[in-house]
Design a protein around this motif. Structure first.
Motif: not given
Length: 185
Positions: A100-104, A151-154, A170-177
């Protein structure tokens, strides 16, 4: 010259071993599979499921029988409906939260992009630029269709590696830490 081949079911075991070994210290896998007793087994189940979803449509490429692997979703291949994995309920919940966090960050219509879900090289083969080679067929397919690739990476170190290969954040976010960078090409 490195031979990149479309994966077959015969590559499954080596691909799973490669993904588990390559992601052993990966922040996302550490986040998904937090129990050190079951981590490797759950990671193997997850890697196997990802391979199984992508091998039949022909969107998985390998080098050396799976020592390096790129698992792509072609346009329309991304599914919000995941099969029930044989992992803990806690791991399933974290996987769902991550999804859910990355699909946006991706186009709303899955028919409008290629998605690189997994890029892994077995640690015993690292440093040979195999990852760049094995991702090329998916990038070429995206370019031929006139579509972006995502793609995404942590792993922060991966951001620079992907940028050197032509990707851009193209974007970034956090999920918890857990930091997450989304890249496109």
């Amino acid at each position: 010259m490195t031979d990149v081949e479309r994966a077959t079911a015969a590559d499954r075991q080596q691909v799973v071993e490669t993904v588990v070994a390559a992601f052993d210290r990966d922040p996302a896998f550490r986040f998904f599979f937090q129990d050190p007793v079951t981590r490797d087994a759950e990671a193997a189940v997850f890697a196997g499921a990802l391979f199984d979803q992508r091998v039949t449509p022909g969107t998985t490429w390998v080098i050396d029988g799976g020592r390096s692997v790129a698992m792509w979703d072609a346009p329309g291949g991304w599914s919000d409906e995941e099969e029930k994995l044989a992992v803990s309920d806690e791991a399933l919940a974290r996987l769902d939260d991550y999804h859910r966090a990355v699909q946006v960050f991706f186009p709303r219509r899955p028919s409008k992009f290629w998605y690189l879900g997994v890029l892994a090289t077995h640690p015993s083969h690292a440093g040979r630029r195999l990852g760049r080679e094995v991702m090329k067929p998916g990038l070429a397919a995206a370019a031929a269709a006139g579509l972006p690739a995502y793609l995404e990476t942590t792993n922060e170190a991966n951001v620079a590696m992907y940028q050197r290969a032509g990707w851009r954040v193209s974007g970034s976010t956090h999920l918890d830490d857990l930091p997450i960078w989304v890249l496109t090409q």
